[in-house]
Scaffold this active site. Structure first.
Site, PDB file in Angstrom:
ATOM      1  N   HIS A 200       0.861  -1.186   0.000  1.00 16.65           N
ATOM      2  CA  HIS A 200       0.000   0.000   0.000  1.00 16.65           C
ATOM      3  C   HIS A 200       0.897   1.236   0.000  1.00 16.65           C
ATOM      4  CE1 HIS A 200       0.852   0.606   4.234  1.00 16.65           C
ATOM      5  NE2 HIS A 200       0.041   1.648   4.281  1.00 16.65           N
TER       6      HIS A 200
ATOM      7  N   ASP B 213     -16.809 -26.755  23.841  1.00 19.62           N
ATOM      8  CA  ASP B 213     -17.832 -27.618  24.435  1.00 19.62           C
ATOM      9  C   ASP B 213     -18.010 -28.790  23.476  1.00 19.62           C
ATOM     10  OD1 ASP B 213     -19.150 -26.063  22.490  1.00 19.62           O
ATOM     11  OD2 ASP B 213     -21.058 -26.220  23.525  1.00 19.62           O
TER      12      ASP B 213
ATOM     13  N   TYR C 144      -5.873   7.586   4.657  1.00 25.80           N
ATOM     14  CA  TYR C 144      -5.601   8.013   6.019  1.00 25.80           C
ATOM     15  C   TYR C 144      -4.494   9.056   5.989  1.00 25.80           C
ATOM     16  CZ  TYR C 144      -1.627   4.725   5.874  1.00 25.80           C
ATOM     17  OH  TYR C 144      -0.473   4.060   5.543  1.00 25.80           O
TER      18      TYR C 144
END
Length: 849
Positions: A223, A576, A277
């Site tokens: 990126h 479980d 960003y």
């Protein structure tokens, strides 16, 4: 740091980036000694992603463990003085994104992040004046978000890790594995014998694991990031660029490290609508972009440092900056930034990079013990979560309990052994990694399903299910029916009991799921359980072994079935399971699908003595859940065995024939109705379906999908591992104390005795909405007197009881039936009431008849 290269260590950590250093530091904090950390690059600027990353930390996630790990990381590094707590703002340029930001607030509230806020456009620009407020609708502000100074943080870890020695410029050439155990780490400077080894090489994770013959699905992707020239709008801000990395050995061009070491003075920001960003670097701006096509890197050819470049930094590709190449974004990164931050228009860039980082097929980290004894994974982790996962892994290694200071954590979604067998194929995980890259900033719908890599794993019933209009959802590669279009006629029959659902909650749902639920309560349905797993445990010591790992008393007679738990040393619920005794030395242990075979089956394999054989039969048996009040009548038509309640009682097992098909029949039901699980060898599966389906036509037998299963099991209060129970809860908190027998000796017993003596602070409890039929969403805060006291674990509408159900863990003072609570979901506040469980058939009259 030691000058002499060691030939032996208790623990070797491969990789001295954010994660490897964090693991070593936390092991030292727990008292571990003789830890050796090696890296192929110089220290601390190794050339990995930890030193090319901008260090931005946004802590909020829909995942509890990700949020908790991020918050721990920010507190740790803040205390260390290497974290700039400038806050973080996520922006919205669309109404859909504003809805998403409201979810961010709710997740933050649920998982304990302080003071999450929604901001108006004007409030956003008060925090970050360079944003054009006309371009946005608002923002989400988390005041404890910020930025970590990567190089300083690595230096701090190294200085504070008293029990560890660090060695740079060391290439690992092989991992010595003998008898399925790690024995040594071979390097170009010599061999280090060891008892434990941690793979923390991130971008090189696939290559490192290959040395131990492990196919870990770690996909590197590029990126982009640029740092602008000094901006007039930021004039007057002090800058140390030029001296930040002075005295350090920096591979290749050091511009990126120089600028990454320059701290921000404004909040860090994200424009997720455009996959962008940003943050300040002194008087410059740093701009990051995921807004381009996925640039995948072959994990086999991840390079090394050279004089010209760093190993995890590729040359900047301007075409991906200036052109719109992301399949879901209309604007190029440059155009979107120019609009949002006008000061960046027509400026020069002082530093640029295509930085490499990694994704797994589901986008989550890969941590924990691998299939090789003593070999641990600490991969696919960003700076944001690195401190937290270092703590979790160190606690897991030293004490057998993955935990943070706030308590045990749920590891099912991040466990390295959660991946299905096909996930290690390189083309598969590279492509899946590219998809996760594409989705980093996308708004992903509830129950979203991929288009690619479908049909990998199909039960013998698949063709028949297709003919019946199955809507398939994928889990672990299995195609599992969520509902069947052939049951559409039932919707009209049960219309009065099926409320409409609107908004985000309604996406990828069908009223047919509700109709299948109600039909099963009235008649009989067949549910495909082939993705569930059987684990065969055999040998003279099989019974003693199961008694040692099971919380319940499993010293049972042949033909008996016993529900139990597998626990870790801290009493956390690993699984479980249903234990079935088939013979004097033969047991079948059944567990769920998805990540259960790898995690639960692997745990049993790891703990079994040489005298016990453990075989994880993933896909070896095809299984049908036959449930409903007419299930006995249907089954009796197809077998000579006596299936009456007297001869075949609840929680018993028989080996019978259904038609010609040999079947292990268990009298158990996950939906709260009379019924059986019918386990047959896979090659007989098609005939098993055919026999039952044809014999039950006059009984109106129907296929039933996973949507109906979920709502039915919540009405009955049956737990789902990975959703309601995990390693972050013990049996008493989870309402499963009946599955614990303290008169037996088992792993985790000591912790449970202490927990029982002390009493639990929180318990799982059902709540129902007072005046709404909306279906709530997981991860949303449950409030008492306006304060978050828990969050929604699982929720659905209870079509039999006619109420919207959610399960949550609440402090014990709020678990009394009748207590008023509220739930915040999708921006609405719902009134709800704590209830006793089970909500449906508390006397078990439906099951035992």
């Amino acid at each position: 740091m030691s000058a002499d290269f060691p030939s032996q260590a208790d623990t070797v950590v491969i990789g001295a980036g954010a994660v490897g250093c964090s693991v070593a530091y936390h092991l030292s904090e727990l008292g571990a000694e003789d830890v050796v950390v090696v890296d192929q690059g110089p220290l601390p600027v190794t050339g990995g992603s930890s030193v090319h990353a901008p260090g931005i930390m946004f802590q909020t996630s829909p995942s509890k463990i990700q949020t908790k790990a991020a918050y721990y990381t920010s507190r740790l590094l803040s205390d260390a003085g290497v974290y700039d707590e400038v806050g973080g703002i996520e922006l919205a340029r669309s109404e859909e994104r504003m809805d998403f930001l409201r979810r961010r607030v709710e997740w933050a509230e649920s998982y304990g992040l302080p003071d999450p806020q929604l901001l108006s456009p004007e409030e956003v620009t008060e925090h970050f004046p360079l944003v054009d407020e006309d371009e946005i609708l608002g923002g989400y502000y988390s005041p404890t978000d910020g930025r970590v100074d990567g190089i300083s943080a690595l230096q701090w870890y190294i200085a504070k890790s008293d029990g560890a020695d660090f060695y740079g410029n060391v290439e690992v050439t092989d991992l010595d594995v003998a008898g399925d155990s790690i024995g040594a780490v071979e390097t170009d400077r010599g061999t280090i014998d060891c008892d434990r080894c941690v793979i923390a090489t991130n971008n090189w994770g696939y290559q490192t694991a290959q040395m131990a013959d492990l196919d870990l699905p770690i996909a590197p992707v590029e990126h982009q990031y640029v740092v602008t020239e000094a901006l007039e709008e930021l004039s007057g801000v002090d800058s140390n660029v030029g001296s930040n990395t002075e005295g350090l050995q920096v591979p290749g061009n050091g511009d990126i490290q120089e600028y990454m070491s320059e701290g921000p003075h404004r909040p860090v920001g994200r424009d997720q609508d455009n996959s962008l960003y940003f943050r300040t670097h002194g008087d410059s701006l740093g701009l990051g972009s995921y807004n381009h096509e996925a640039l995948s890197v072959d994990p086999d050819v991840m390079g090394k440092n050279s004089e010209e470049s760093q190993a995890s930094v590729h040359s900047f590709t301007s075409e991906h900056w200036e052109k719109a190449t992301h399949p879901d974004r209309e604007k190029s990164p440059k155009q979107a930034f120019d609009e949002l931050l006008p000061a960046t228009k027509d400026v020069e860039y002082e530093a640029t990079e295509n930085g490499i980082f990694v994704f797994t097929p589901d986008g989550m980290p890969a941590i924990g013990p691998t299939h090789v004894d003593g070999l641990w994974s600490a991969l696919a982790i960003w700076w944001t979560h690195s401190g937290g996962y270092g703590k979790i892994i160190a606690e897991w290694m030293e004490n057998g309990v993955p935990r943070l200071p706030s308590g045990p954590v749920d590891t099912g979604g991040v466990h390295v052994r959660r991946f299905s067998p096909h996930a290690g194929e390189k083309n598969y995980f590279v492509d899946k990694g590219a998809t996760r890259y594409r989705q980093v900033y996308s708004i992903v719908e509830p129950r979203w399903q991929p288009d690619k890599h479908r049909g990998l794993r199909r039960s013998p019933f698949y063709d028949r299910q297709q003919d019946l209009g199955a809507e398939f959802y994928q889990s672990g590669g299995w195609e599992s029916a969520q509902w069947y279009d052939s049951n559409a006629d039932l919707v009209e029959e049960y219309e009065a009991q099926i409320p409409d659902q609107d908004g985000w909650q309604s996406i990828n749902r069908s009223k047919i799921e509700a109709a299948e639920h109600l039909h099963t309560r009235d008649a009989v349905s067949m549910f495909d359980m082939t993705s569930f797993s059987s684990i065969m445990v055999e040998g003279a010591d099989a019974g003693d072994f199961l008694q040692r790992v099971c919380s319940n008393d499993v010293d049972i007679d042949v033909g008996d079935v016993r529900y139990s738990l597998l626990l870790n040393e801290g009493g956390g619920i690993l699984a479980d399971v249903t234990v079935v005794r088939l013979g004097a030395e033969e047991y079948m242990v059944t567990t769920g699908g998805g990540n259960s075979p790898g995690i639960h089956g692997g745990w049993l394999e790891d703990h079994a003595p040489e005298t016990v054989s453990v075989t994880v039969e993933e896909g070896a048996k095809s299984t049908i859940g036959l449930w409903g009040p007419k299930s006995r009548l249907l089954l009796q038509r197809c077998t000579d065995a006596d299936v009456s309640n007297d001869d075949f009682p609840y929680f018993s097992a028989k080996q019978i024939y259904v038609g010609e098909v040999p079947v292990i029949a268990l009298r158990v039901s996950y939906v709260g109705e009379l019924g059986w699980e019918l386990w047959a060898p896979t090659e007989y599966g098609n005939r098993l379906w055919e026999t039952l389906y044809e014999a039950g036509q006059d009984l109106d037998v129907r296929p039933m999908g996973g949507g109906a299963l979920e709502s039915m099991r919540l009405e009955k209060g049956y737990r789902l591992w990975g959703t309601d129970i995990d390693t972050d809860s013990n049996p008493y908190e989870a309402g499963l104390g009946f599955a614990v027998d303290l008169d037996t000796d088992f792993i985790g017993k000591e912790a449970l005795e202490a927990a029982k003596a002390e009493g639990v602070d929180a318990e799982i409890t059902p709540i129902t909405l007072d005046d709404s039929t909306d279906i709530l969403l997981s991860g949303r805060p449950v409030l008492v007197d306006g304060e978050a006291q828990g969050y929604v674990q699982a929720a659905d509408f209870g079509y039999t009881i006619g109420e919207s159900i959610a399960y949550t863990y609440l402090p014990t003072e709020y678990t009394e039936a009748g207590t008023d609570v509220q739930v915040r979901c999708e921006g609405e506040l719902y009134d709800a009431t704590v209830r006793n469980e089970p909500l449906f058939d508390p006397g078990r009259e439906k099951i035992i008849r």
